[in-house]
Design an enzyme around this catalytic site. Structure first.
Site, mmCIF file in Angstrom:
data_model
loop_
_atom_site.group_PDB
_atom_site.id
_atom_site.type_symbol
_atom_site.label_atom_id
_atom_site.label_comp_id
_atom_site.label_asym_id
_atom_site.label_seq_id
_atom_site.Cartn_x
_atom_site.Cartn_y
_atom_site.Cartn_z
ATOM 1 N N ARG A 74 -3.880 -9.525 18.222
ATOM 2 C CA ARG A 74 -4.742 -10.414 19.019
ATOM 3 C C ARG A 74 -3.860 -11.216 19.978
ATOM 4 N NH1 ARG A 74 -8.045 -14.173 15.243
ATOM 5 N NH2 ARG A 74 -9.120 -12.234 14.774
ATOM 6 N N ARG A 144 -5.412 -22.116 17.197
ATOM 7 C CA ARG A 144 -5.639 -20.770 17.763
ATOM 8 C C ARG A 144 -5.925 -20.832 19.277
ATOM 9 N NH1 ARG A 144 -7.521 -17.171 13.781
ATOM 10 N NH2 ARG A 144 -6.492 -17.601 11.806
ATOM 11 N N LYS A 209 -6.511 -22.264 9.548
ATOM 12 C CA LYS A 209 -6.682 -22.095 10.992
ATOM 13 C C LYS A 209 -7.342 -23.325 11.613
ATOM 14 C CE LYS A 209 -9.267 -18.393 10.265
ATOM 15 N NZ LYS A 209 -10.246 -17.287 10.335
ATOM 16 N N LYS A 211 -9.298 -24.573 15.392
ATOM 17 C CA LYS A 211 -9.835 -24.016 16.644
ATOM 18 C C LYS A 211 -10.358 -25.108 17.579
ATOM 19 C CE LYS A 211 -11.054 -19.655 14.488
ATOM 20 N NZ LYS A 211 -12.138 -18.698 14.180
ATOM 21 N N CYS A 429 -19.847 -9.149 15.407
ATOM 22 C CA CYS A 429 -18.402 -9.120 15.131
ATOM 23 C C CYS A 429 -17.925 -7.675 15.001
ATOM 24 C CB CYS A 429 -18.101 -9.889 13.856
ATOM 25 S SG CYS A 429 -18.615 -8.991 12.370
ATOM 26 N N CYS A 435 -12.201 -4.125 9.868
ATOM 27 C CA CYS A 435 -12.114 -5.421 9.187
ATOM 28 C C CYS A 435 -12.115 -5.251 7.670
ATOM 29 C CB CYS A 435 -13.259 -6.326 9.606
ATOM 30 S SG CYS A 435 -13.140 -7.914 8.757
ATOM 31 N N CYS A 474 -20.015 -10.046 7.377
ATOM 32 C CA CYS A 474 -19.791 -10.870 6.184
ATOM 33 C C CYS A 474 -19.957 -12.329 6.565
ATOM 34 C CB CYS A 474 -18.404 -10.580 5.595
ATOM 35 S SG CYS A 474 -17.076 -11.541 6.341
ATOM 36 N N CYS A 478 -17.630 -14.514 12.165
ATOM 37 C CA CYS A 478 -16.835 -14.333 13.383
ATOM 38 C C CYS A 478 -17.669 -14.230 14.665
ATOM 39 C CB CYS A 478 -15.921 -13.122 13.238
ATOM 40 S SG CYS A 478 -14.761 -13.296 11.870
HETATM 41 FE FE1 SRM Z 1 -12.758 -14.092 12.547
HETATM 42 C C1 SRM Z 1 -11.151 -13.329 9.705
HETATM 43 C C2 SRM Z 1 -12.263 -10.984 13.656
HETATM 44 C C3 SRM Z 1 -13.733 -15.086 15.591
HETATM 45 C C4 SRM Z 1 -14.129 -16.904 11.181
HETATM 46 N N1 SRM Z 1 -11.801 -12.466 11.819
HETATM 47 C C5 SRM Z 1 -11.165 -12.392 10.569
HETATM 48 C C6 SRM Z 1 -10.427 -11.051 10.450
HETATM 49 C C7 SRM Z 1 -9.032 -11.249 10.952
HETATM 50 C C8 SRM Z 1 -10.475 -10.395 9.056
HETATM 51 C C9 SRM Z 1 -9.347 -10.647 8.110
HETATM 52 O O1 SRM Z 1 -9.003 -11.801 7.851
HETATM 53 O O2 SRM Z 1 -8.839 -9.659 7.571
HETATM 54 C C10 SRM Z 1 -11.275 -10.200 11.437
HETATM 55 C C11 SRM Z 1 -10.573 -8.997 12.062
HETATM 56 C C12 SRM Z 1 -11.566 -7.904 12.364
HETATM 57 C C13 SRM Z 1 -11.003 -6.826 13.192
HETATM 58 O O3 SRM Z 1 -10.887 -5.693 12.667
HETATM 59 O O4 SRM Z 1 -10.715 -7.044 14.360
HETATM 60 C C14 SRM Z 1 -11.799 -11.264 12.378
HETATM 61 N N2 SRM Z 1 -12.828 -13.232 14.311
HETATM 62 C C15 SRM Z 1 -12.677 -11.905 14.564
HETATM 63 C C16 SRM Z 1 -13.078 -11.561 15.983
HETATM 64 C C17 SRM Z 1 -12.237 -10.452 16.598
HETATM 65 C C18 SRM Z 1 -14.575 -11.198 15.972
HETATM 66 C C19 SRM Z 1 -15.128 -10.554 17.225
HETATM 67 O O5 SRM Z 1 -15.996 -9.711 17.026
HETATM 68 O O6 SRM Z 1 -14.763 -10.899 18.342
HETATM 69 C C20 SRM Z 1 -12.922 -12.937 16.636
HETATM 70 C C21 SRM Z 1 -11.543 -13.181 17.186
HETATM 71 C C22 SRM Z 1 -11.444 -14.528 17.793
HETATM 72 C C23 SRM Z 1 -10.169 -14.799 18.525
HETATM 73 O O7 SRM Z 1 -9.965 -14.193 19.569
HETATM 74 O O8 SRM Z 1 -9.404 -15.656 18.075
HETATM 75 C C24 SRM Z 1 -13.171 -13.855 15.452
HETATM 76 N N3 SRM Z 1 -13.664 -15.733 13.262
HETATM 77 C C25 SRM Z 1 -14.100 -15.906 14.542
HETATM 78 C C26 SRM Z 1 -15.018 -16.991 14.615
HETATM 79 C C27 SRM Z 1 -15.777 -17.441 15.841
HETATM 80 C C28 SRM Z 1 -15.065 -18.516 16.579
HETATM 81 O O9 SRM Z 1 -13.949 -18.893 16.221
HETATM 82 O O10 SRM Z 1 -15.628 -19.030 17.534
HETATM 83 C C29 SRM Z 1 -15.139 -17.499 13.335
HETATM 84 C C30 SRM Z 1 -16.082 -18.631 12.898
HETATM 85 C C31 SRM Z 1 -15.622 -19.964 13.289
HETATM 86 C C32 SRM Z 1 -14.686 -20.509 12.270
HETATM 87 O O11 SRM Z 1 -13.498 -20.235 12.340
HETATM 88 O O12 SRM Z 1 -15.172 -21.173 11.347
HETATM 89 C C33 SRM Z 1 -14.274 -16.708 12.484
HETATM 90 N N4 SRM Z 1 -12.596 -15.009 10.710
HETATM 91 C C34 SRM Z 1 -13.284 -16.123 10.333
HETATM 92 C C35 SRM Z 1 -13.030 -16.387 8.944
HETATM 93 C C36 SRM Z 1 -13.614 -17.555 8.107
HETATM 94 C C37 SRM Z 1 -12.798 -18.763 8.213
HETATM 95 C C38 SRM Z 1 -13.261 -19.844 7.279
HETATM 96 O O13 SRM Z 1 -13.189 -21.011 7.641
HETATM 97 O O14 SRM Z 1 -13.681 -19.555 6.162
HETATM 98 C C39 SRM Z 1 -12.170 -15.357 8.501
HETATM 99 C C40 SRM Z 1 -11.610 -15.165 7.074
HETATM 100 C C41 SRM Z 1 -10.481 -16.094 6.775
HETATM 101 O O15 SRM Z 1 -9.935 -16.807 7.615
HETATM 102 O O16 SRM Z 1 -10.138 -16.121 5.593
HETATM 103 C C42 SRM Z 1 -11.937 -14.509 9.633
HETATM 104 FE FE1 SF4 Z 2 -14.840 -9.155 9.508
HETATM 105 FE FE2 SF4 Z 2 -16.574 -10.794 8.416
HETATM 106 FE FE3 SF4 Z 2 -15.286 -11.508 10.619
HETATM 107 FE FE4 SF4 Z 2 -17.110 -9.670 10.775
HETATM 108 S S1 SF4 Z 2 -17.463 -11.787 10.157
HETATM 109 S S2 SF4 Z 2 -15.065 -9.532 11.680
HETATM 110 S S3 SF4 Z 2 -16.923 -8.623 8.856
HETATM 111 S S4 SF4 Z 2 -14.364 -11.181 8.670
#
Ligand code: SRM
Ligand code: SF4
Length: 565
Positions: A74, A144, A209, A211, A429, A435, A474, A478
């Site tokens: 990323r 981030r 993290k 944001k 997502c 993922c 899930c 995201c």
């Molecule tokens: Fe996310 C984890 C993809 C935005 C909350 N996110 C992941 C991971 C890295 C899975 C992992 O940990 O193994 C995913 C990788 C999937 C893949 O194969 O690419 C993933 N997140 C994404 C992206 C690519 C989704 C998309 O369809 O665009 C987004 C990349 C953003 C970026 O460029 O930085 C993405 N993730 C978000 C958002 C939305 C936002 O930030 O506006 C959230 C919700 C907001 C937040 O952070 O609360 C988000 N991602 C999470 C979480 C839950 C965090 C938590 O507080 O519990 C995880 C899991 C974790 O961190 O343990 C996670």
């Molecule tokens: Fe993966 Fe869950 Fe984030 Fe979708 S919402 S990219 S399934 S961690």
């Protein structure tokens, strides 16, 4: 008093020599496509994740082969702005060094690559570096990618807001030279005892993290209230004078664990623009000092604020900055969608927003999207802006070049398809197959699902109206599904929880309406609700507001109490 045990990641960070770990050794090992378990956590701070193709997992297991490991990288691109030259480099890497042959625009205005073999990681980081791009702190327990409204139409205000987003991003970067040493072959820095390598983060960085986003009202494309820390621009004419600061948002939760919940940020009040960095640093360092380092599920800023209480947290921010918040200024929080098609800016330049389904830039049959953007990049003199809805804006096109850009976009299927208001406002997502945390499909299934929802909207005679629908594989959230009027969150293959009742603008969360249901049941529920909606809605009432007013779901005003209650 017995001491709580710290989370494993805390020891990993402390012992990592400022994020070096044994990444270099792992990189030099050819016997496996993987990194060691500990390094798998540390590489996140360098911008990438170890993954394996889940579609092939069972087959590989049967053949007694190790999973087909590859990496997702990323980039960190503050505000989503990059030059055509940078885009050409990004595109070349996708074509030559990844097995996914695609660029994935993310929900936080940057891009990802999927399917990178370990041996290509260094080349990719070096190729990006040559174009002044990097992946430092794109993931990990740090600040981030900072989002910023990408609207180039009111160019002066955008430019000012973007400058703050860039400053926030640059200022909160880790100082360790680990990235430069490992990936860019910089000389190894010998750290002396007691040396302050990370003046803000310290050895253990943040508990989790962090944001940030900068919104320029009335646009709320960055979904400012879902961020740990948000700055909502307050302008005097076209001059940015300050921000309404909001803090404590986040989407992640765990099915069935009521201690975890999504939350929208609280309004703290107005701050002067010149104090922005001071406030950002204060909030981030309070989280560094007060955040939960024992349980990573409860370690985001939202839990810190709930635990200590808003008033105590606010007083601490004021104490650390030495500045009192002023009452928040009146601003209108509006649409979260992008402005598709051509729009003329105040500077007379033109800007073309292209809808990219699922953010996936790839050459598809009859729609060579990746080639199209490459061809545009070759002749474009302005910039590219990635949006938080996973789209892209070809920004700053002179009137004389408009026809050529449009013709390339049309030839490559980037323009010409009718995008309904609902599709244009909806996101999914990545989920499967890359993922590791996905429980159900999202990106691959969402377009077909939306077609079925559109048919229902047409049946009930309101296809011209946009509903914000978001799907994730899930509950990590995201695609910010808990801030969607209709949120679908994966529970198991083909099964989703259905959430309703968020506001169109992203100022109220939704609530669980039906659990663990399949497509036919989801569509049947929506069919019945749409019928009621068109019958009972008030003038101008959005679908999300209707579901709350009519009692389909209760309003979530205080997430800690109401989301599960
Ligand atoms: Fe996310 C984890 C993809 C935005 C909350 N996110 C992941 C991971 C890295 C899975 C992992 O940990 O193994 C995913 C990788 C999937 C893949 O194969 O690419 C993933 N997140 C994404 C992206 C690519 C989704 C998309 O369809 O665009 C987004 C990349 C953003 C970026 O460029 O930085 C993405 N993730 C978000 C958002 C939305 C936002 O930030 O506006 C959230 C919700 C907001 C937040 O952070 O609360 C988000 N991602 C999470 C979480 C839950 C965090 C938590 O507080 O519990 C995880 C899991 C974790 O961190 O343990 C996670
Ligand atoms: Fe993966 Fe869950 Fe984030 Fe979708 S919402 S990219 S399934 S961690």
């Amino acid at each position: 008093m017995s001491e709580q045990k710290l989370a494993v990641n805390e020891y990993l960070k402390t012992d990592s020599d400022y994020l070096r770990g044994t990444i270099q050794e792992g990189l030099d090992t050819a016997v496996t496509g993987a990194f060691s378990e500990g390094d798998q956590q540390l590489i996140k701070f360098h911008g990438f994740y170890q993954q394996d193709d889940r579609d092939l997992r069972n087959e590989r297991k049967e053949q007694k082969l190790e999973p087909l490991y590859s990496f997702m990288l990323r980039a960190r691109v503050a505000g989503g702005v990059c030059t055509p030259q940078q885009w050409l480099a990004v595109d070349e890497i996708a074509s030559n060094l990844t097995s996914s042959n695609s660029i994935r625009l993310t929900t936080r205005q940057t891009f990802q690559y999927h399917g990178i073999p370990k041996r290509n990681l260094k080349t990719i980081i070096q190729d990006l570096d040559r174009e002044a791009l990097d992946s430092i702190a794109a993931c990990g327990d740090v600040n981030r990618n900072v989002m910023c409204n990408p609207n180039p139409v009111e160019s002066k205000l955008h430019q000012q807001a973007y400058a703050y987003a860039k400053q926030l991003s640059d200022n909160m970067l880790p100082h360790t030279k680990a990235y430069a040493e490992i990936w860019l072959d910089d000389e190894k820095l010998v750290t002396t005892e007691g040396e302050e390598v990370e003046p803000v983060y310290g050895k253990t960085y943040l508990p989790r993290k962090f944001k940030m986003a900068v919104a320029v009202p009335p646009d709320n494309d960055v979904d400012v209230y879902t961020n740990d820390l948000g700055f909502i621009a307050v302008a005097d004419g076209d001059e940015l004078i300050g921000f309404n600061m909001v803090a404590g948002g986040g989407m992640g939760s765990t099915h069935g664990e009521v201690a975890t919940f999504p939350r929208l940020a609280d309004d703290f009040g107005y701050i002067k623009a010149e104090d922005t960095l001071k406030f950002a640093e204060a909030v981030m360092t309070i989280q560094r000092d007060w955040g939960n380092r024992e349980n990573r599920k409860l370690s985001r800023l939202k839990y810190t604020i709930v635990k200590h209480g808003f008033d105590k947290f606010k007083a601490e921010v004021e104490a650390r900055t030495g500045i009192k918040f002023e009452p928040k200024r009146d601003v209108v929080i509006g649409d979260r969608g992008d402005r598709y098609g051509w729009k003329q800016g105040v500077d007379d330049n033109w800007h073309l927003t292209l809808f990219i389904e699922g953010g996936r830039v790839k050459d598809l049959p009859g729609q060579p999207l990746q080639t199209g953007l490459r061809e545009i990049a070759k002749i474009h003199k302005g910039d590219f802006r990635m949006t938080s809805n996973q789209n892209i804006i070809i920004a700053g096109v002179a009137a004389a070049d408009k026809e050529q850009v449009e013709s390339i976009a049309r030839q490559h299927g980037l323009l010409g398809k009718l995008i309904t208001e609902t599709r244009g406002h909806s996101i999914a997502c990545v989920a499967l197959p890359t993922c590791a945390l996905a429980m159900a499909e999202a990106e691959r299934y969402f377009p077909d699902f939306l077609t079925k929802v559109e048919a229902l909207q047409e049946k009930h005679g309101f296809l011209d109206q946009g509903i914000v629908i978001r799907m994730t594989g899930c509950p990590n959230g995201c695609a910010r599904p808990f801030a969607a009027e209709i949120g679908l969150v994966g529970k198991a293959p083909g099964r989703y929880n259905l959430y309703l009742g968020a506001s169109f603008e992203g100022t109220r969360l939704n609530k669980l309406y039906r659990e663990n249901i399949q497509e036919a049941e989801i569509l049947a529920e929506l069919d019945a609700l749409f019928a009621r909606y068109v019958e009972e809605r008030e003038e101008g009432e959005t679908f999300g507001n209707y579901t709350v007013r009519s009692g389909v779901v209760a309003a979530v005003n205080d997430a800690a109490k109401d989301f599960h209650g």
